[in-house]
Design a protein around this motif. Structure first.
Motif, mmCIF file in Angstrom:
data_model
loop_
_atom_site.group_PDB
_atom_site.id
_atom_site.type_symbol
_atom_site.label_atom_id
_atom_site.label_comp_id
_atom_site.label_asym_id
_atom_site.label_seq_id
_atom_site.Cartn_x
_atom_site.Cartn_y
_atom_site.Cartn_z
ATOM 1 N N LEU A 43 0.846 -1.193 0.000
ATOM 2 C CA LEU A 43 0.000 0.000 0.000
ATOM 3 C C LEU A 43 0.879 1.240 0.000
ATOM 4 O O LEU A 43 2.079 1.168 0.261
ATOM 5 C CB LEU A 43 -0.884 0.021 1.256
ATOM 6 N N ALA A 44 0.247 2.391 -0.241
ATOM 7 C CA ALA A 44 0.956 3.666 -0.112
ATOM 8 C C ALA A 44 1.382 3.870 1.343
ATOM 9 O O ALA A 44 0.770 3.315 2.257
ATOM 10 C CB ALA A 44 0.044 4.804 -0.558
ATOM 11 N N ASP A 45 2.423 4.647 1.549
ATOM 12 C CA ASP A 45 2.864 4.950 2.908
ATOM 13 C C ASP A 45 1.724 5.579 3.699
ATOM 14 O O ASP A 45 0.821 6.203 3.124
ATOM 15 C CB ASP A 45 4.055 5.926 2.891
ATOM 16 N N GLY A 46 1.790 5.429 5.000
ATOM 17 C CA GLY A 46 0.744 5.989 5.850
ATOM 18 C C GLY A 46 1.326 6.378 7.194
ATOM 19 O O GLY A 46 2.520 6.193 7.442
ATOM 20 N N PRO A 47 0.479 6.905 8.085
ATOM 21 C CA PRO A 47 1.009 7.388 9.351
ATOM 22 C C PRO A 47 1.148 6.300 10.418
ATOM 23 O O PRO A 47 0.361 5.368 10.474
ATOM 24 C CB PRO A 47 -0.058 8.409 9.776
ATOM 25 N N SER A 48 2.176 6.422 11.239
ATOM 26 C CA SER A 48 2.223 5.747 12.530
ATOM 27 C C SER A 48 2.771 6.776 13.515
ATOM 28 O O SER A 48 2.908 7.957 13.151
ATOM 29 C CB SER A 48 3.082 4.489 12.479
ATOM 30 N N PHE A 49 3.084 6.345 14.719
ATOM 31 C CA PHE A 49 3.451 7.328 15.742
ATOM 32 C C PHE A 49 4.499 6.789 16.706
ATOM 33 O O PHE A 49 4.464 5.614 17.081
ATOM 34 C CB PHE A 49 2.207 7.730 16.550
ATOM 35 N N ASN A 50 5.426 7.665 17.088
ATOM 36 C CA ASN A 50 6.180 7.444 18.312
ATOM 37 C C ASN A 50 5.311 7.977 19.448
ATOM 38 O O ASN A 50 4.805 9.105 19.360
ATOM 39 C CB ASN A 50 7.500 8.215 18.292
ATOM 40 N N VAL A 51 5.143 7.172 20.474
ATOM 41 C CA VAL A 51 4.362 7.621 21.632
ATOM 42 C C VAL A 51 5.343 7.924 22.761
ATOM 43 O O VAL A 51 6.163 7.069 23.120
ATOM 44 C CB VAL A 51 3.328 6.579 22.061
ATOM 45 N N ILE A 52 5.240 9.143 23.294
ATOM 46 C CA ILE A 52 6.266 9.626 24.209
ATOM 47 C C ILE A 52 5.626 10.062 25.524
ATOM 48 O O ILE A 52 4.601 10.763 25.526
ATOM 49 C CB ILE A 52 7.032 10.810 23.566
ATOM 50 N N GLY A 53 6.208 9.611 26.607
ATOM 51 C CA GLY A 53 5.720 10.009 27.923
ATOM 52 C C GLY A 53 6.894 10.500 28.751
ATOM 53 O O GLY A 53 7.993 9.959 28.666
ATOM 54 N N GLU A 54 6.639 11.537 29.542
ATOM 55 C CA GLU A 54 7.734 12.127 30.307
ATOM 56 C C GLU A 54 7.405 12.293 31.780
ATOM 57 O O GLU A 54 6.279 12.655 32.148
ATOM 58 C CB GLU A 54 8.097 13.505 29.715
ATOM 59 N N ILE A 55 8.412 12.045 32.604
ATOM 60 C CA ILE A 55 8.418 12.457 34.004
ATOM 61 C C ILE A 55 9.333 13.688 34.002
ATOM 62 O O ILE A 55 10.549 13.563 33.828
ATOM 63 C CB ILE A 55 9.021 11.354 34.907
ATOM 64 N N THR A 56 8.730 14.841 34.151
ATOM 65 C CA THR A 56 9.454 16.092 33.901
ATOM 66 C C THR A 56 10.535 16.363 34.958
ATOM 67 O O THR A 56 10.269 16.299 36.167
ATOM 68 C CB THR A 56 8.453 17.263 33.887
ATOM 69 N N GLY A 57 11.745 16.662 34.489
ATOM 70 C CA GLY A 57 12.863 16.912 35.406
ATOM 71 C C GLY A 57 12.632 18.143 36.287
ATOM 72 O O GLY A 57 12.080 19.137 35.828
ATOM 73 N N ARG A 58 13.124 18.083 37.535
ATOM 74 C CA ARG A 58 12.860 19.195 38.463
ATOM 75 C C ARG A 58 13.815 20.352 38.266
ATOM 76 O O ARG A 58 13.511 21.496 38.579
ATOM 77 C CB ARG A 58 12.921 18.707 39.914
ATOM 78 N N GLU A 59 15.007 20.099 37.694
ATOM 79 C CA GLU A 59 15.991 21.170 37.545
ATOM 80 C C GLU A 59 16.301 21.481 36.094
ATOM 81 O O GLU A 59 16.494 22.625 35.721
ATOM 82 C CB GLU A 59 17.315 20.781 38.233
ATOM 83 N N ARG A 60 16.443 20.415 35.282
ATOM 84 C CA ARG A 60 16.796 20.618 33.879
ATOM 85 C C ARG A 60 15.817 19.837 33.011
ATOM 86 O O ARG A 60 16.176 18.803 32.420
ATOM 87 C CB ARG A 60 18.214 20.113 33.619
ATOM 88 N N PRO A 61 14.591 20.326 32.945
ATOM 89 C CA PRO A 61 13.546 19.557 32.250
ATOM 90 C C PRO A 61 13.835 19.361 30.765
ATOM 91 O O PRO A 61 13.325 18.421 30.155
ATOM 92 C CB PRO A 61 12.285 20.401 32.460
ATOM 93 N N GLU A 62 14.667 20.230 30.193
ATOM 94 C CA GLU A 62 14.955 20.090 28.760
ATOM 95 C C GLU A 62 15.956 18.956 28.503
ATOM 96 O O GLU A 62 16.083 18.465 27.386
ATOM 97 C CB GLU A 62 15.463 21.419 28.181
ATOM 98 N N GLU A 63 16.679 18.564 29.542
ATOM 99 C CA GLU A 63 17.582 17.418 29.389
ATOM 100 C C GLU A 63 16.820 16.136 29.748
ATOM 101 O O GLU A 63 15.898 16.166 30.554
ATOM 102 C CB GLU A 63 18.793 17.566 30.328
ATOM 103 N N ALA A 64 17.251 15.030 29.153
ATOM 104 C CA ALA A 64 16.486 13.797 29.398
ATOM 105 C C ALA A 64 17.359 12.556 29.387
ATOM 106 O O ALA A 64 18.306 12.441 28.604
ATOM 107 C CB ALA A 64 15.381 13.648 28.358
ATOM 108 N N MET A 65 17.013 11.659 30.266
ATOM 109 C CA MET A 65 17.429 10.269 30.117
ATOM 110 C C MET A 65 16.307 9.594 29.337
ATOM 111 O O MET A 65 15.134 9.693 29.713
ATOM 112 C CB MET A 65 17.589 9.616 31.499
ATOM 113 N N VAL A 66 16.673 8.943 28.219
ATOM 114 C CA VAL A 66 15.657 8.309 27.374
ATOM 115 C C VAL A 66 15.685 6.797 27.559
ATOM 116 O O VAL A 66 16.755 6.173 27.447
ATOM 117 C CB VAL A 66 15.876 8.657 25.883
ATOM 118 N N ILE A 67 14.542 6.238 27.885
ATOM 119 C CA ILE A 67 14.421 4.773 27.875
ATOM 120 C C ILE A 67 13.307 4.425 26.896
ATOM 121 O O ILE A 67 12.321 5.147 26.760
ATOM 122 C CB ILE A 67 14.173 4.180 29.280
#
Lengths: 469, 469
Positions: A254-278
């Motif tokens: 078939l033609a290409d179609g959409p899927s998704f990365n689903v992302i959930g975060e526990i927001t950092g208390r000091e440097r929320p823009e930095e992340a450990m990714v699992i």
């Protein structure tokens, strides 16, 4: 960083330049919190109920299908229920394909049906099927070396066995036939490809999986045979004389179609823009319910995040769980994530992915600059009581993580016992009953140690060399 | 007999009448020959190559199919090649049935495909399938007790688990659902039957097998679910709310047709009309290659006969190997054999059948008059070194043998370790790779002991009580 450098002596600066300086040790209080989390995970974590939920309420979820869409909805809902601070999706474009039927049978000399399955994105036979003599090759290299007249018009049968190992190291050599076999067969003018399944079981299941499909002028039908069926062809060939197989396959691109990365975060208390990714991947192949591949991984990283979300304070950095879309069909979600976020990758302190089933973790690998090994050593003190030994520094962090690692992101690799993983991998038999809740608790205990410590640590883990460095 | 009686004292005659007299012991020379045969079997018997030949060159062979016809030809040819003195067939009439497709899927609340297979002689759904809510029952008894309004129009789901045991004793209770479930469902007005497979594995295989089908006015489609799929329905039902399943099944009943008992004999040197009968069944279910059920049994009894045929002299009696037709669909070949030969059954000194897979023999059961126990004790002396213990005197001798036993024929039962037998029984996964050549040698060693000694012994083994006695 500049401020700290000012306080360093000249010799230390030189040592750092050589990558030999020690990282600032993790403080005892962080280690104590990690130990409490670890023991809580061992006693009461419940990743099993998450993989149960995914396999019962969603089941098969190949990228771009209805099941995939249901999985994306399930994941967002589950993250919210587990106490994530932020839940969102990022759309990715995925190639799509419909699996139709796949029938195969020996028609001479000994008529018998065969158990087969189409490899991913395989093409159909003509509507009334095709029949041809089979010609056997030890592996894809042998097929590539064969004179075309030996192959032309026949069904190439790649009959390579995969070795069983705790590390799963037999996969690399065996999977060559799946990834490159169809192209090789098509190039030689074969009518089709039959592949002994890339698997370690002796059950009547054929193992599906992805092929390289790009830039092949005349793709041919490509099917995996279960191990007992490959044995059967082998036994017939040993008797001498031609063995003729009939194939009847119906698939559709078939033609290409959409899927998704689903992302959930526990927001950092000091440097929320930095992340450990699992991470783990949300998609699965379509014939099982994706319990081992990768429902267990999804459950392990979600339960890890839940335990950390239950702490009275958030870790310093954000803990970001990425459930990647379309891993099975070419790391599509990971590649598009890295591309979309290419200017923010330095904010990721490290990445790790759970995608090797539900066995116990037995080894802790890393991909760190040498001057950060001390951090890994400190983590090891908490991992060793779980029966985990220190491994090497060549970890990819997992399939999706490898895309990040290639861009310099450090990685952790919590290596599971994969002895039985390839018994079930990509078969209808990848179902919940293969998952042991006790093993998952041990997994979460290890994951929560590295996830918390990396999210909480004051310093960073540097960058690792990339191919373009 | 008359001449010998003349020499007996009055008290011995009275003891005989009470069935308490001891059998004439087997002479040491017979035991010595049996011991040589046993050790030869352990060292060099090759039943494996026979089951390999049957599964590779014939494969599936459900009674009345093309595969069955090929199996009958194979068996005659194999017997001749193995040195039998006489090879012949006896035609039997068998019910016939064509297995079409069987698709099942949950359509609400969690759409997922299910792995199912039609039970033997099951009927089709309407051409566009049927959809209905499922209603769960612990076993067939619970279904039989249910008020019809609870079942009417729904799909009855019998969810009984089978216990794993070396003796296979979990089969009897579990198989009730398969043999009686469809009738019960039809009687209650159910739309169809879904049965948790009668099996002990946790693999994605549904186990087929025979149902009682006679005198059911409105039979309904009847399908077995693999264990993981039964778990899935169970998990969905536990969440509450209706679970709706769609079935699409196509099968066809044909007129009765021919099959065959294939019989091979090593002709007795003194009393050729008398025979020790050893058997197995030649037919199999259609989804596997019938390696365990009952290719292994066919191989064991054929190899046993081959070893005896290699002796310099024939045993006193004929050794008759009967490869029964149509065992799976109701002991059809055995029943017709016993009926056709009802006036000659007294010529059969005893019968035994191998039909429990390819595990090691661990127990020696019998069905003998009490005054013949000494013979079994003598046999035991040669069986004990094989790791075999003495069992009970309630043996049926095997499924087909039970028809003979019901008519008074004594039986031996060499009980195999059946721990894993029901993991594979009646599934596509019943294939050659499940057979261990070493175990078959131990089997043949035991079989050759009882077969030779019973064929050679001077006296007989009497008759056992029958239901009509």
């Amino acid at each position: 960083m500049f401020k700290r450098l000012l306080t360093l002596t000249g010799s230390l600066i030189a040592a750092m330049a050589l990558g030999a300086v020690q990282a600032k040790p993790l403080p005892q209080e962080d280690l104590s919190v990690a130990e409490v989390l670890r023991d809580r995970a061992l006693e009461s974590s419940d990743a099993y109920s998450i993989v149960e939920s995914l396999t019962v309420e969603v089941g098969p979820r190949r990228a771009g299908t209805e099941g995939d869409r249901r999985a994306v909805a399930w994941a967002q809902q589950k993250m919210k229920a587990l106490g994530f601070d932020r839940v969102y999706t990022e759309q990715v474009e995925v190639p799509r394909w419909v699996r139709g039927h796949a029938h195969a049978e020996v028609i001479a000399p000994y008529p018998q049906p065969l158990v087969v399955t189409s490899l991913g994105f395989g093409v159909a036979t003509p509507e009334d099927g095709l029949s041809a003599e089979i010609v056997e090759f030890a592996d894809v290299e042998a097929l590539l070396k064969a004179p075309p007249e030996q192959v032309k018009g026949k069904i190439a049968f790649i009959n390579k066995r995969m070795e069983k190992a705790r590390t799963g190291e037999g996969y690399g050599p065996a999977v060559q036939g799946r990834s490159r076999g169809m192209r090789a067969a098509a190039t030689k003018g074969a009518a089709a490809l039959l592949l002994r399944s890339v698997g370690t079981d002796s059950d009547r299941f054929a193992h599906t999986g992805m092929m390289a499909i790009d830039n092949i002028e005349n793709p041919v039908p490509a099917l995996a045979l279960s191990a007992p069926d490959a044995n059967l062809l082998e036994a017939m060939l040993k008797r001498g004389g031609p063995v003729v197989v009939r194939l009847d396959v119906d698939n559709e691109r078939l033609a290409d179609g959409p899927s998704f990365n689903v992302i959930g975060e526990i927001t950092g208390r000091e440097r929320p823009e930095e992340a450990m990714v699992i991470g783990a991947h949300l998609d699965s192949w379509d014939e099982g319910t994706g319990a081992l591949d990768d429902g267990a991984g999804v459950a392990i990283v979600l339960e890890t995040a839940r335990l950390i979300a239950e702490l009275p304070v958030r870790p310093r950095r954000t803990l970001r769980v990425i459930l990647f879309g379309a891993e099975e069909i070419g790391l599509v979600g990971a590649k598009q994530y890295v591309d979309a976020h290419r200017h923010e990758l330095d904010n990721i302190i490290a990445i790790s992915e759970s995608d090797f089933g539900a066995g116990k973790i037995w080894r802790f690998d890393t991909r760190l600059p040498e001057n950060k090994f001390d951090i890994a050593d400190q983590m090891m003190q908490l991992l060793a009581p779980l029966g985990i030994e220190r491994g090497n520094n060549a970890s990819s962090g997992g399939p999706d993580s490898s895309v990040f690692v290639a861009r310099g992101v450090p990685a952790f690799g919590l290596y599971q016992d994969g002895t039985d993983y390839f018994d079930y991998h990509h078969t209808p038999n990848d179902t919940l009953d293969k998952v042991d809740p006790e093993n998952l608790r041990q997994n979460v205990a290890a994951w929560v140690v590295i996830s918390f410590l990396a999210a909480e640590m004051e310093g960073d883990l540097g960058r690792i060399p990339t191919k373009t460095d």
